[in-house]
Scaffold this motif. Structure first.
Motif, PDB file in Angstrom:
ATOM      1  N   GLU A  23      45.822  77.373  28.103  1.00  0.00           N
ATOM      2  CA  GLU A  23      45.503  77.394  26.589  1.00  0.00           C
ATOM      3  C   GLU A  23      45.160  78.779  26.264  1.00  0.00           C
ATOM      4  O   GLU A  23      44.288  79.454  27.107  1.00  0.00           O
ATOM      5  CB  GLU A  23      44.589  76.233  26.306  1.00  0.00           C
ATOM      6  CG  GLU A  23      44.357  76.162  24.953  1.00  0.00           C
ATOM      7  CD  GLU A  23      44.306  74.677  24.701  1.00  0.00           C
ATOM      8  OE1 GLU A  23      43.529  74.467  23.621  1.00  0.00           O
ATOM      9  OE2 GLU A  23      44.258  73.762  25.381  1.00  0.00           O
ATOM     10  N   GLY A  24      45.543  79.212  25.464  1.00  0.00           N
ATOM     11  CA  GLY A  24      45.094  80.534  24.627  1.00  0.00           C
ATOM     12  C   GLY A  24      45.775  81.656  25.455  1.00  0.00           C
ATOM     13  O   GLY A  24      45.772  82.869  25.004  1.00  0.00           O
ATOM     14  N   GLU A  48      56.338  77.227  15.802  1.00  0.00           N
ATOM     15  CA  GLU A  48      56.089  76.439  17.051  1.00  0.00           C
ATOM     16  C   GLU A  48      57.390  76.470  17.876  1.00  0.00           C
ATOM     17  O   GLU A  48      58.488  76.200  17.400  1.00  0.00           O
ATOM     18  CB  GLU A  48      55.431  75.180  16.760  1.00  0.00           C
ATOM     19  CG  GLU A  48      53.889  75.441  16.250  1.00  0.00           C
ATOM     20  CD  GLU A  48      53.250  74.000  15.803  1.00  0.00           C
ATOM     21  OE1 GLU A  48      52.067  73.919  16.261  1.00  0.00           O
ATOM     22  OE2 GLU A  48      53.902  73.048  15.449  1.00  0.00           O
ATOM     23  N   GLU A  62      52.592  79.122  19.761  1.00  0.00           N
ATOM     24  CA  GLU A  62      53.037  79.779  18.433  1.00  0.00           C
ATOM     25  C   GLU A  62      53.375  80.939  18.333  1.00  0.00           C
ATOM     26  O   GLU A  62      52.711  81.980  18.992  1.00  0.00           O
ATOM     27  CB  GLU A  62      51.577  79.389  17.338  1.00  0.00           C
ATOM     28  CG  GLU A  62      51.905  79.633  16.041  1.00  0.00           C
ATOM     29  CD  GLU A  62      50.560  79.164  15.036  1.00  0.00           C
ATOM     30  OE1 GLU A  62      50.100  78.136  15.133  1.00  0.00           O
ATOM     31  OE2 GLU A  62      50.095  80.277  14.415  1.00  0.00           O
ATOM     32  N   THR A  76      49.067  77.055  22.592  1.00  0.00           N
ATOM     33  CA  THR A  76      48.000  76.507  21.735  1.00  0.00           C
ATOM     34  C   THR A  76      47.476  75.177  22.467  1.00  0.00           C
ATOM     35  O   THR A  76      46.243  74.836  22.058  1.00  0.00           O
ATOM     36  CB  THR A  76      48.422  76.159  20.324  1.00  0.00           C
ATOM     37  OG1 THR A  76      49.808  75.560  20.405  1.00  0.00           O
ATOM     38  CG2 THR A  76      48.744  77.500  19.643  1.00  0.00           C
TER      39      THR A  76
END
Ligand code: SAM
Length: 259
Positions: A23-24, A48, A62, A76
């Motif tokens: 994530e990130g 997306e 994204e 994301t």
């Protein structure tokens, strides 16, 4: 009352990236993948995409930036873990170019865990491009929503494979001269299917295979199938009888996997 549309929609583009996702994470795509998103699908920042890394599963990302040759994405959300794949190896004698690509693509779609090109006495095709086969396998995994890529092994000689055969792995040897019907012989657990070349196995090879305790000759019916057809039939029979086809996930109307 219209059903709540599934999220994320199954129609999102789906790509394999050969780096660990989290994530990130910021992901840079170049080459074919970047061209596909930016120039073929003409996606723009905010769009997306689904990504998978063959390590941690499938993620939503994204698009942050698109350039002519580069696309940057931000990961994301985690969508689902890497799937457990039935422990099935497909050992196949290499066949002509178009047909070997097709065989690798179909074996990936059907859920094979490992692909092993086997060089036998009557193997006609000894040289082929493993990188090209890997690309075909990745494309098939992207399309059939696999999160685990099949391993693609270096070509190996049949005698060498038999000499170091793993004791716990059953070897179903597709033998057009007869054997137990694969549908009833198939058992779960570590397994391998062996498909011969167009010219078939020699008697000496049959003898060597037959002398392996873990080997069992199996029949794919009364007709002589071409090698790629035999591979497809054998994988399908084993998957239905001993693989994960009886565990089909529930899908929503638009095809994505339901919670
Ligand atoms: N040697 C054979 C011939 O020319 O008579 C044909 C070989 S067949 C084209 C290629 C491979 O597919 C075989 O070595 C075997 O592994 C598999 N195969 C084809 N038909 C099969 C069947 N009916 N049962 C089991 N295996 C089969």
């Amino acid at each position: 009352m219209p059903a709540t549309p599934a999220w994320p929609p199954a129609s999102l583009p789906r790509l394999f990236v050969d780096e660990a996702l989290s994530e990130g994470a910021a992901i840079q795509l170049e080459g074919g993948a970047a061209n596909y998103l930016a120039n073929v699908l003409r996606l723009r920042p905010g769009a997306e995409v689904k990504l998978f890394d063959d390590r941690s599963g499938e993620w939503l990302a994204e698009i942050a930036e698109t350039g002519r040759k580069k696309v940057s994405l931000a990961v994301t959300a985690h969508l689902r873990p890497r799937e457990p794949v039935p422990d099935l190896w497909l050992l196949f004698a290499p066949i002509k170019r178009g047909r070997i690509d097709w065989l690798v693509e179909k074996a990936t779609e059907l859920g094979v865990a490992r692909l092993v090109p086997v060089l036998t006495e009557r193997t006609m095709v000894e040289r082929f491009n493993l990188e090209r086969l890997r690309a075909h396998s990745i494309e098939a995994a992207e399309q059939c929503e696999r999160t685990a890529l099949p391993q693609l092994a270096e070509p190996a000689r049949l005698d060498a494979l038999l000499r170091q055969w793993p004791s716990e792995r059953r070897l179903y040897f597709a033998d057009e001269s007869g054997g137990a019907p694969l549908a009833s012989a198939a058992r779960p657990g570590p397994a391998a299917l062996l498909i011969g070349p167009e010219g078939g196995f020699t008697d000496a090879e049959r003898g060597a295979i037959g002398s392996l305790n873990q080997a069992q000759p199996v029949s794919l019916g009364p007709r002589i199938l071409r090698a790629d057809t035999a591979a497809l039939a054998a994988v399908s029979l084993w998957m239905a009888a001993a693989g994960d086809w009886s565990e089909a996930p529930r899908r929503t109307r638009d095809g994505s996997i339901a919670d």
